[in-house]
Design an enzyme around this catalytic site. Sequence first.
Site, PDB file in Angstrom:
ATOM      1  N   THR A   3       6.161 -10.573  -1.818  1.00  0.00           N
ATOM      2  CA  THR A   3       7.314  -9.854  -1.931  1.00  0.00           C
ATOM      3  C   THR A   3       8.442 -10.497  -0.647  1.00  0.00           C
ATOM      4  OG1 THR A   3       5.732  -8.328  -2.228  1.00  0.00           O
ATOM      5  CG2 THR A   3       7.373  -8.075  -1.165  1.00  0.00           C
ATOM      6  N   GLY A  61       4.280  -1.445  -7.278  1.00  0.00           N
ATOM      7  CA  GLY A  61       3.555  -1.373  -5.868  1.00  0.00           C
ATOM      8  C   GLY A  61       4.391  -0.166  -4.420  1.00  0.00           C
ATOM      9  N   ASP A  62       3.913  -0.709  -3.307  1.00  0.00           N
ATOM     10  CA  ASP A  62       4.537   0.122  -2.096  1.00  0.00           C
ATOM     11  C   ASP A  62       6.162  -0.413  -1.519  1.00  0.00           C
ATOM     12  OD1 ASP A  62       3.434  -2.971  -1.768  1.00  0.00           O
ATOM     13  OD2 ASP A  62       3.527  -2.342   0.590  1.00  0.00           O
ATOM     14  N   GLY A  80      -0.218  -3.950  -3.209  1.00  0.00           N
ATOM     15  CA  GLY A  80       0.497  -3.170  -3.084  1.00  0.00           C
ATOM     16  C   GLY A  80      -0.602  -1.292  -3.123  1.00  0.00           C
ATOM     17  N   THR A 140       4.060  -6.719   2.934  1.00  0.00           N
ATOM     18  CA  THR A 140       3.671  -7.240   1.690  1.00  0.00           C
ATOM     19  C   THR A 140       2.143  -7.769   1.979  1.00  0.00           C
ATOM     20  OG1 THR A 140       4.039  -9.901   0.963  1.00  0.00           O
ATOM     21  CG2 THR A 140       4.308  -9.742   3.648  1.00  0.00           C
ATOM     22  N   GLY A 141       1.798  -7.542   0.635  1.00  0.00           N
ATOM     23  CA  GLY A 141       0.439  -7.220   0.680  1.00  0.00           C
ATOM     24  C   GLY A 141      -0.413  -6.647  -0.712  1.00  0.00           C
ATOM     25  N   ARG A 159       3.938  -1.027 -13.253  1.00  0.00           N
ATOM     26  CA  ARG A 159       3.492  -0.831 -12.076  1.00  0.00           C
ATOM     27  C   ARG A 159       4.458  -1.023 -11.658  1.00  0.00           C
ATOM     28  NH1 ARG A 159       2.721  -4.541  -8.303  1.00  0.00           N
ATOM     29  NH2 ARG A 159       0.890  -3.491  -6.569  1.00  0.00           N
TER      30      ARG A 159
END
Lengths: 318, 318
Positions: B184, B214-215, B238, B235-236, B212
């Site tokens: 990200t 993510g965050d 999610g 960032t990580g 899918r």
Amino acid sequence: MTPYAIAIHGGAGTILRSAMTPEKETAYRKALEDSILAGESILKKGGHSLDAVEAAIRTMEDNPLFNAGKGAVFTHDGKHEMDASLMNGKNLTAGAVAGVSNIKNPVSLARAVMDKSEHVFLACQGAMEFAKKNHIEFAPDEYFYVQMRYEQWQEALKSDTVILDHTSRTPNPSPSGEGNKFGTVGAVALDVNGNLAAGTSTGGMTNKKHGRIGDTPVIGAGTYANNATCAVSCTGHGEFFIRSVVAYDVSCLMEYKGLSLKEACQKVVMDKLVKIGGEGGLIALDAKGNIELSYNSEGMYRASKVQDNNLYIGIYKD
Amino acid sequence: MTPYAIAIHGGAGTILRSAMTPEKETAYRKALEDSILAGESILKKGGHSLDAVEAAIRTMEDNPLFNAGKGAVFTHDGKHEMDASLMNGKNLTAGAVAGVSNIKNPVSLARAVMDKSEHVFLACQGAMEFAKKNHIEFAPDEYFYVQMRYEQWQEALKSDTVILDHTSRTPNPSPSGEGNKFGTVGAVALDVNGNLAAGTSTGGMTNKKHGRIGDTPVIGAGTYANNATCAVSCTGHGEFFIRSVVAYDVSCLMEYKGLSLKEACQKVVMDKLVKIGGEGGLIALDAKGNIELSYNSEGMYRASKVQDNNLYIGIYKD
């Protein structure tokens, strides 16, 4: 063992006593009671709050009175695009789906995402492929055809308006008189082992375009559960609920500011949301079994039951 | 007039000095500097933080080094499905898109959702129809073809694994040695009028299936901004960031518990996320121009600049 508790909502909005017939009111009360009983039957046997939430929501998804599952409203293109989510307060696991069609019970698809995938949030075509692989029940378009919803859609098409679920902004209330009061369904539960869970399911907005997603599948906005604080399920003008991260805000006000469940819900629904014009409500439950059913709209279809207490059912402002 | 400030990230993960060549490091540093300069050129002229965030992110979306826009990773089906979001701390408006393909700059589509629709969150095909109507720039599949990404995908297909952006869980690091460190991109900015803004954009996970999400497009999880507290871009991994409502959690710890930006970021990234196994990081900025670049992974591509101070660029653990 703590006493179990469960609360549900079937949407908030302009629900006026003057626009309701005795027959319709009876049907709604029966539907709310059925949902509570479905959840309670699990809690009574010592079952998990997550199972109770799923069962309570499935009952409402199967009932055309509510804008979720069978009763999901029509999109601009005449389809049904549904969203749902679930969260387990014990370990903060969650599952959510957005923009799925032909899924009989979207809440059970969200549950499968939680239980059977490494993900939290699946959308659209991909979520439906996941559903197929995991033997989630599909239903044909005809199943989702409800005459009243069709009329609402036709009316919205004519006026080229989007009818927001729950709000009173419909320029021309539908002939059925129901255009202003449909909404999301949701449930929160506390089981005898002290576990909280929350879930929400919706058909979105009549005549919605562009794959709009509201707060329902957004963990933190429409749904949140944490044994340390509370379980929350929201219903209302989704855009405002997303921007206000409503469900998690209730939890944070309790955890970080020390507010009670009641104070936190009042602050979020009657103060913060009102200030930005966010119409709607929420149901919330804490680990002690306290229940809050808060809304800033004219009414909210709602019901609750604490183990040995009487069933409460409400529709209008009390 | 307050001094302006901007911070960006290009993803967190297993970024080891030992696996980096001088050429690659120079390229990353140049890319991070270019992004900061793009945002700063707007802030310097008294522009809005939201415009600075969008410009900084667009620069990274246009650079194949980052997993967003042009450099977006391949899905299981060989496509590129991207997510992005933006939030304006002045009035808490937001825009987000998920699961969009062939959009050259997803962050600008999120901006269009914020500015030109009555909605916050659009997904998949519907979001792309909205993009067409609003003259958002499309790019053909070839534009998104990056040899290194293709190799990562082929490798993930062989091992039937999903490569989570930013994490070190790749069973077999790619031949390019870059499999563990993509992610990200995001930016946070404070303009001279005291307005905070945040934005995030991603290509998701290599070999991801089932739509899918993510965050990144989830307001409250991957992105949040509020002039009263802070602007945050994450960032990580999610799934953990969604369940922890990370971005809004930082804001709540400041607003409700009185923590400083630094304390709030440390609590969330180094304590709460670590406890549940959530790898990654975030960039955050408060209304006084304090900047936090927090991560619990091996490294995070990051840079920041406060009006009259020197440019800071970091990659590894300091």
